[in-house]
Enzyme design. Structure first.
Site, PDB file in Angstrom:
ATOM      1  N   ARG A 185      -2.601  10.746   6.470  1.00 18.82           N
ATOM      2  CA  ARG A 185      -1.160  11.056   6.503  1.00 18.82           C
ATOM      3  C   ARG A 185      -0.872  12.488   6.996  1.00 18.82           C
ATOM      4  O   ARG A 185       0.051  13.150   6.523  1.00 18.82           O
ATOM      5  CB  ARG A 185      -0.510  10.868   5.125  1.00 18.82           C
ATOM      6  N   CYS A 230       5.974   4.785   0.487  1.00 20.31           N
ATOM      7  CA  CYS A 230       5.274   5.447  -0.634  1.00 20.31           C
ATOM      8  C   CYS A 230       5.764   6.883  -0.758  1.00 20.31           C
ATOM      9  O   CYS A 230       5.867   7.607   0.237  1.00 20.31           O
ATOM     10  CB  CYS A 230       3.764   5.432  -0.394  1.00 20.31           C
ATOM     11  N   GLU A 300       4.323  12.452  -0.131  1.00 19.26           N
ATOM     12  CA  GLU A 300       4.096  11.933   1.225  1.00 19.26           C
ATOM     13  C   GLU A 300       5.417  11.988   1.997  1.00 19.26           C
ATOM     14  O   GLU A 300       5.450  12.319   3.172  1.00 19.26           O
ATOM     15  CB  GLU A 300       3.591  10.488   1.177  1.00 19.26           C
TER      16      GLU A 300
HETATM   17  N1  EPU Z   1      -1.363  -0.653  -8.068  1.00 19.68           N
HETATM   18  C1  EPU Z   1      -0.981  -0.772  -9.382  1.00 19.68           C
HETATM   19  N2  EPU Z   1       0.351  -0.664  -9.669  1.00 19.68           N
HETATM   20  C2  EPU Z   1       1.287  -0.424  -8.717  1.00 19.68           C
HETATM   21  C3  EPU Z   1       0.891  -0.292  -7.375  1.00 19.68           C
HETATM   22  C4  EPU Z   1      -0.456  -0.407  -7.079  1.00 19.68           C
HETATM   23  O1  EPU Z   1      -1.792  -0.967 -10.274  1.00 19.68           O
HETATM   24  O2  EPU Z   1       2.473  -0.337  -9.067  1.00 19.68           O
HETATM   25  C5  EPU Z   1      -2.774  -0.806  -7.732  1.00 19.68           C
HETATM   26  C6  EPU Z   1      -3.013  -2.051  -6.884  1.00 19.68           C
HETATM   27  O3  EPU Z   1      -3.162  -3.184  -7.655  1.00 19.68           O
HETATM   28  C7  EPU Z   1      -4.268  -1.658  -6.121  1.00 19.68           C
HETATM   29  C8  EPU Z   1      -4.175  -0.153  -5.981  1.00 19.68           C
HETATM   30  O4  EPU Z   1      -3.216   0.273  -6.937  1.00 19.68           O
HETATM   31  O5  EPU Z   1      -5.396  -1.969  -6.914  1.00 19.68           O
HETATM   32  C9  EPU Z   1      -3.734   0.269  -4.585  1.00 19.68           C
HETATM   33  O6  EPU Z   1      -2.459  -0.310  -4.303  1.00 19.68           O
HETATM   34  P1  EPU Z   1      -2.070  -0.849  -2.847  1.00 19.68           P
HETATM   35  O7  EPU Z   1      -3.102  -1.794  -2.351  1.00 19.68           O
HETATM   36  O8  EPU Z   1      -0.667  -1.300  -2.917  1.00 19.68           O
HETATM   37  O9  EPU Z   1      -2.232   0.388  -1.912  1.00 19.68           O
HETATM   38  P2  EPU Z   1      -1.633   1.843  -2.022  1.00 19.68           P
HETATM   39  O10 EPU Z   1      -2.787   2.774  -2.016  1.00 19.68           O
HETATM   40  O11 EPU Z   1      -0.653   1.971  -3.110  1.00 19.68           O
HETATM   41  C10 EPU Z   1      -1.584   2.285   0.562  1.00 19.68           C
HETATM   42  C11 EPU Z   1      -0.609   3.107   1.387  1.00 19.68           C
HETATM   43  C12 EPU Z   1       0.557   2.246   1.822  1.00 19.68           C
HETATM   44  C13 EPU Z   1       0.040   1.044   2.598  1.00 19.68           C
HETATM   45  C14 EPU Z   1      -0.928   0.249   1.722  1.00 19.68           C
HETATM   46  C15 EPU Z   1      -1.532  -0.889   2.517  1.00 19.68           C
HETATM   47  C16 EPU Z   1      -0.558   5.422   0.609  1.00 19.68           C
HETATM   48  C17 EPU Z   1       0.115   6.413  -0.283  1.00 19.68           C
HETATM   49  N3  EPU Z   1      -0.080   4.184   0.574  1.00 19.68           N
HETATM   50  O12 EPU Z   1      -0.866   1.932  -0.637  1.00 19.68           O
HETATM   51  O13 EPU Z   1       1.325   3.031   2.697  1.00 19.68           O
HETATM   52  O14 EPU Z   1       1.127   0.206   2.954  1.00 19.68           O
HETATM   53  O15 EPU Z   1      -1.996   1.127   1.279  1.00 19.68           O
HETATM   54  O16 EPU Z   1      -2.324  -1.674   1.714  1.00 19.68           O
HETATM   55  O17 EPU Z   1      -1.485   5.785   1.318  1.00 19.68           O
HETATM   56  C18 EPU Z   1       3.189   4.478   2.933  1.00 19.68           C
HETATM   57  O18 EPU Z   1       2.383   5.301   3.369  1.00 19.68           O
HETATM   58  O19 EPU Z   1       4.424   4.700   2.856  1.00 19.68           O
HETATM   59  C19 EPU Z   1       2.680   3.205   2.459  1.00 19.68           C
HETATM   60  C20 EPU Z   1       3.465   2.303   1.899  1.00 19.68           C
END
Ligand code: EPU
Length: 306
Positions: A185, A230, A300
């Site tokens: 990012r 995010c 972010e």
């Molecule tokens: N999780 C929870 N509770 C929640 C949300 C997530 O327990 O409320 C857990 C999920 O179950 C999973 C882990 O946290 O085990 C990671 O969650 P997720 O797969 O949704 O990925 P993320 O790391 O939260 C990242 C990017 C997103 C992108 C997704 C694609 C960042 C900050 N976020 O999300 O990017 O869409 O991966 O899978 O890097 C963005 O940058 O705006 C964004 C949405």
């Protein structure tokens, strides 16, 4: 046009400044509401709002601002921005009209204002699936490159062949991927605020299933609500969303701003939320996560003070 209390307006000859802008090809507006230009639907008004029709007009607009020392901010799809309730006291330069996609053998040239969903439509029609990891991201090409958007396995920086930017001396410069300093990012383009004009993306990566990616996003993220994606970056090796969730903050609200029940790293605007409410909620989330995990979450989204 009176500056709002506490905002900074440089002493410039505004009539000469607007006269120069009016001579450029584009659409100039005054006191433009920024709620219409961000996906979270928050923000006051921009003193000036200009949407150039051609890359040349974009370059000339920025040169004009620099000559007059007038504050400006480049706006793509507004999907990662939070504007102050006071608005923006300078010129917002929107890339919304700077669109265009040219497919070639193994690569695609795209102008800065092209929305990612439109880019995916075009390349998918040509049978190319390698950019589908970007499915469901509402940003413009320029914004996506600046913040190196993507998924954990792949980011747009991994696909870049070259990016044309305007350097601080007002010259157009074509950067190779290795000169863009892409990381999680982050990029040199974002750090140095280099306006993106166009980019060439390689189309040779592994294919992704657009439907599968969209289904996963729709299931795990509040895509139909007003949000800026995010809110926090993931700390190395950890998930901000999971930490916020574990801290018991899902559903927490301040005014019309709420921590999403679907994904805790999203703050949603329930309708008419103010920037001040979102900022308050961000502060509370940060404090509580710090208290639970001794980790200070880094933003972010970009907060633009008025
Ligand atoms: N999780 C929870 N509770 C929640 C949300 C997530 O327990 O409320 C857990 C999920 O179950 C999973 C882990 O946290 O085990 C990671 O969650 P997720 O797969 O949704 O990925 P993320 O790391 O939260 C990242 C990017 C997103 C992108 C997704 C694609 C960042 C900050 N976020 O999300 O990017 O869409 O991966 O899978 O890097 C963005 O940058 O705006 C964004 C949405």
């Amino acid at each position: 046009m009176l500056p709002e209390k506490g905002t900074f307006l440089p002493r410039i000859d505004q009539s000469a400044f607007t006269k120069e802008l009016c001579a450029l090809r584009g659409n100039l507006r005054f006191e433009e509401p920024l709620v219409c230009h961000t996906t979270i639907g928050v923000g006051g008004k921009a003193a000036f709002f200009f949407s150039p029709e051609r890359p040349h007009a974009l370059v000339e607009t920025i040169r004009c601002c620099r000559r007059y020392g007038y504050p400006y901010l480049l706006l793509g799809a507004g999907s990662n921005l939070l504007f102050s309730d006071c608005g923006y006291p300078g010129l917002i330069i929107s890339t919304e009209q700077l669109r265009g996609i040219t497919l070639a053998e193994g690569s695609v040239q795209v102008f800065a204002g092209e929305p990612l969903p439109a880019l995916l439509n075009t390349v998918n029609r040509a049978g190319i699936r390698s950019l589908n990891f970007l499915a469901g991201i509402p940003g413009s090409l320029g914004g996506a490159i600046a913040m190196n958007t993507g998924i954990p396995q792949r980011t747009i920086g991994d696909t870049i062949e070259e990016v044309a930017v305007l350097n601080p001396h007002g010259e157009v410069m074509v950067l190779k991927a290795k000169d863009c300093g892409f990381s999680y990012r982050q990029s040199r383009i974002l750090e140095q605020r280099l306006p993106v004009l166009w980019a060439r993306l390689r189309l040779d990566g592994r294919p992704y299933d657009r439907g599968e990616i969209l289904t996963h996003r729709r299931a795990s993220q509040p895509l139909s609500a007003l949000s800026a994606g995010c809110v926090f970056k993931n700390p190395r090796g950890l998930s901000a969303g999971r930490m916020i969730d574990k801290a018991g903050l899902k559903g927490l609200s301040v005014g019309m701003a709420k921590v999403s029940e679907k994904h805790a790293n999203f703050i949603v605007n329930l309708g008419g939320a103010r920037c001040a409410e979102i900022r308050k909620l961000i502060d509370i989330v940060r404090q509580k996560v710090y208290k639970s995990f001794r980790i200070l979450l880094e933003l972010e989204i970009e907060v633009i003070d008025g």
